[in-house]
Design a protein around this motif. Structure first.
Motif, short mmCIF file in Angstrom:
data_model
loop_
_atom_site.label_atom_id
_atom_site.label_comp_id
_atom_site.label_asym_id
_atom_site.label_seq_id
_atom_site.Cartn_x
_atom_site.Cartn_y
_atom_site.Cartn_z
N LEU A 20 0.83 -1.20 0.00
CA LEU A 20 0.00 0.00 0.00
C LEU A 20 0.87 1.26 0.00
O LEU A 20 1.98 1.26 0.52
CB LEU A 20 -0.92 0.01 1.23
CG LEU A 20 -1.99 -1.10 1.27
CD1 LEU A 20 -2.65 -1.14 2.63
CD2 LEU A 20 -3.03 -0.90 0.18
N TYR A 21 0.31 2.32 -0.58
CA TYR A 21 1.03 3.59 -0.74
C TYR A 21 0.27 4.72 -0.06
O TYR A 21 -0.97 4.70 0.02
CB TYR A 21 1.20 3.92 -2.22
CG TYR A 21 1.97 2.89 -3.00
CD1 TYR A 21 3.37 2.91 -3.05
CD2 TYR A 21 1.29 1.89 -3.70
CE1 TYR A 21 4.06 1.96 -3.78
CE2 TYR A 21 1.99 0.94 -4.43
CZ TYR A 21 3.37 0.98 -4.47
OH TYR A 21 4.07 0.03 -5.19
N VAL A 22 1.03 5.73 0.40
CA VAL A 22 0.47 6.90 1.09
C VAL A 22 1.06 8.16 0.47
O VAL A 22 2.27 8.21 0.21
CB VAL A 22 0.83 6.89 2.59
CG1 VAL A 22 0.18 8.05 3.32
CG2 VAL A 22 0.44 5.57 3.24
N ILE A 23 0.23 9.16 0.24
CA ILE A 23 0.77 10.47 -0.12
C ILE A 23 1.30 11.11 1.16
O ILE A 23 0.52 11.35 2.09
CB ILE A 23 -0.29 11.36 -0.77
CG1 ILE A 23 -0.75 10.75 -2.09
CG2 ILE A 23 0.26 12.77 -1.02
CD1 ILE A 23 -1.84 11.53 -2.79
N PHE A 34 10.17 7.67 -5.79
CA PHE A 34 8.89 8.30 -5.45
C PHE A 34 8.95 9.81 -5.65
O PHE A 34 9.91 10.47 -5.27
CB PHE A 34 8.52 8.02 -3.98
CG PHE A 34 8.00 6.64 -3.73
CD1 PHE A 34 6.77 6.25 -4.23
CD2 PHE A 34 8.74 5.73 -3.00
CE1 PHE A 34 6.28 4.97 -4.00
CE2 PHE A 34 8.27 4.45 -2.77
CZ PHE A 34 7.03 4.07 -3.26
N LYS A 35 7.87 10.36 -6.21
CA LYS A 35 7.70 11.80 -6.31
C LYS A 35 6.22 12.12 -6.13
O LYS A 35 5.35 11.31 -6.48
CB LYS A 35 8.18 12.32 -7.67
CG LYS A 35 9.69 12.29 -7.85
CD LYS A 35 10.10 12.95 -9.17
CE LYS A 35 11.61 12.95 -9.33
NZ LYS A 35 12.04 13.60 -10.59
N LEU A 37 0.79 10.52 -6.14
CA LEU A 37 2.07 9.87 -5.87
C LEU A 37 2.51 9.09 -7.12
O LEU A 37 1.73 8.33 -7.69
CB LEU A 37 1.95 8.92 -4.68
CG LEU A 37 3.24 8.19 -4.26
CD1 LEU A 37 4.28 9.18 -3.71
CD2 LEU A 37 2.92 7.13 -3.21
N PHE A 38 3.77 9.31 -7.49
CA PHE A 38 4.32 8.64 -8.66
C PHE A 38 5.52 7.79 -8.23
O PHE A 38 6.32 8.20 -7.40
CB PHE A 38 4.78 9.65 -9.71
CG PHE A 38 3.65 10.42 -10.33
CD1 PHE A 38 3.09 10.00 -11.53
CD2 PHE A 38 3.15 11.56 -9.71
CE1 PHE A 38 2.05 10.71 -12.10
CE2 PHE A 38 2.12 12.27 -10.28
CZ PHE A 38 1.55 11.85 -11.49
N CYS A 60 1.87 6.77 -11.97
CA CYS A 60 0.97 7.11 -10.87
C CYS A 60 0.50 5.84 -10.19
O CYS A 60 0.14 4.85 -10.85
CB CYS A 60 -0.23 7.89 -11.41
SG CYS A 60 -1.20 8.69 -10.13
N VAL A 61 0.53 5.82 -8.83
CA VAL A 61 0.11 4.64 -8.08
C VAL A 61 -1.11 4.96 -7.24
O VAL A 61 -1.36 6.11 -6.86
CB VAL A 61 1.26 4.12 -7.18
CG1 VAL A 61 2.42 3.63 -8.03
CG2 VAL A 61 1.72 5.19 -6.20
#
Length: 258
Positions: free
Chosen positions: A45-48, A63-64, A70-71, A76-77
Motif C-alpha cells: 500500500l502507498y500513502v501520499i 517516489f515523487k 504519488l508517482f 501514478c500509483v
C-alpha cells in the motif's frame, strides 16, 4: 510475547516480513509505502506523505509527489490514507493469528516510525494485540554470521552473498520478498530467535507525536475509511501463485510525472 513460551511455541508462530519506504532517513520522516509478506500472501500500500520527499530519498526510491498524486518511477500509483494503510496492515496481521513481525534494521528505523504513526492514530494497542513480537534481522544476521568475513550486513549485500541474487532494492515489496528468502537461509533456532524478539514499548524513541489524532491530515479527496469496508477496499489477486492485497480506494488518472 510471553517470556514463558517454549521453543516449540516460538517455532509455531507465523512470520510476517515488513518494510517501509519513507520521505527520508530521519525519525520525523513520513511513510510512503508499506509492504508485508507471509508465505504467498502479500500486502502493498502507498500513502501520499504529509511532508516533502527528500531529494536523496526520491532519487533512491523513485517516489515523487505531483499535484497531490504519488508517482513511482513516473507511474501514478493508487494511494490510501495513513489510517487506512495501518488498519489494512493490522487486518493482515490478525488474519495470520498474532505472527512475529520481522524487518531488517527495523528496531532502529521502521518500527520507530511505525510506532509513531500508530500512536498518532490511536492504533498502537490494536497493533500490539495482533502480534507476538518484533524481530530485527540485522543483529540476528550479525550473530548467526559472525564467523563469516562479510564486509556489510545491509540486506542487499546479504541477499547477494547468501542467495547469489540481486533484486530491486528500496522498493518495499521487493525488499520484503527478498528478506523472506534471506530468513529461510539464515534459519535461526527458536533459542536464537528468542534473544532478538522485542516490542514497540522497548524501543527508545525521542520522537514526539506532532500530528493531531485525527484522520483529516491523512485523507485525500475521494478516499473513504477502510476499517468498516475492508472486504470491499482490499483486493486479493493471484499473481504467480501469490496472493497480493492491494488498496483500491483512490484511483487517479494514470499519467507520467513531469
Amino acid at each position: 510475547m510471553q517470556q514463558s513460551e517454549s521453543d516449540a511455541e516460538i517455532s509455531e508462530h507465523s512470520l510476517v516480513f515488513f518494510d517501509l519506504e519513507t520521505t527520508g532517513l530521519g525519525q520525523s520522516s513520513d511513510i510512503v509505502q508499506l509492504a508485508a509478506v507471509s508465505g504467498g500472501h502479500s500486502l502493498n500500500l502507498y500513502v501520499i506523505p504529509r511532508t516533502r520527499m527528500h531529494k536523496g530519498a526520491s532519487k533512491v526510491t523513485g517516489f515523487k509527489v505531483r499535484r497531490q498524486r504519488l508517482f513511482l518511477h513516473r507511474q501514478c500509483v493508487l494511494t490510501n490514507s495513513l489510517r487506512e494503510v495501518l488498519v489494512s496492515f493490522i487486518a493482515f496481521l490478525r488474519m495470520l493469528r498474532r505472527p512475529l513481525v520481522i524487518g531488517h534494521n527495523s528496531r532502529r528505523f521502521d518500527c520507530r516510525l511505525l510506532a509513531r504513526a500508530l500512536d498518532e492514530l490511536d492504533l498502537r494497542a490494536l497493533f500490539e494485540s495482533s502480534i507476538s513480537g518484533c524481530v530485527d534481522t540485522l543483529p540476528l544476521a550479525r550473530e548467526l554470521l559472525k564467523d563469516r568475513s562479510l564486509h556489510s550486513f545491509r540486506q542487499q549485500n546479504l541477499v547477494s552473498e547468501l542467495l547469489g541474487v540481486d533484486y530491486r532494492a528500496h522498493d518495499a515489496l521487493e525488499d520484503v520478498r527478498a528478506l523472506q528468502a534471506l530468513y529461510e537461509v539464515l534459519q535461526p533456532t527458536p533459542e536464537v530467535l528468542r534473544r532478538h524478539i522485542f516490542t514497540l514499548d522497548t524501543i527508545e524513541s525521542n520522537v514526539a507525536v506532532t500530528a493531531a489524532k485525527s484522520e483529516s491530515p491523512c485523507m485525500m479527496p475521494g478516499q473513504r475509511p477502510l476499517w468498516e469496508h475492508f472486504k470491499e477496499t482490499v483486493k486479493v489477486t493471484e499473481n504467480n501463485n501469490r496472493e497480493e492485497f492491494t488498496g483500491i480506494l483512490y484511483k487517479p488518472s494514470l499519467e507520467s510525472a513531469t
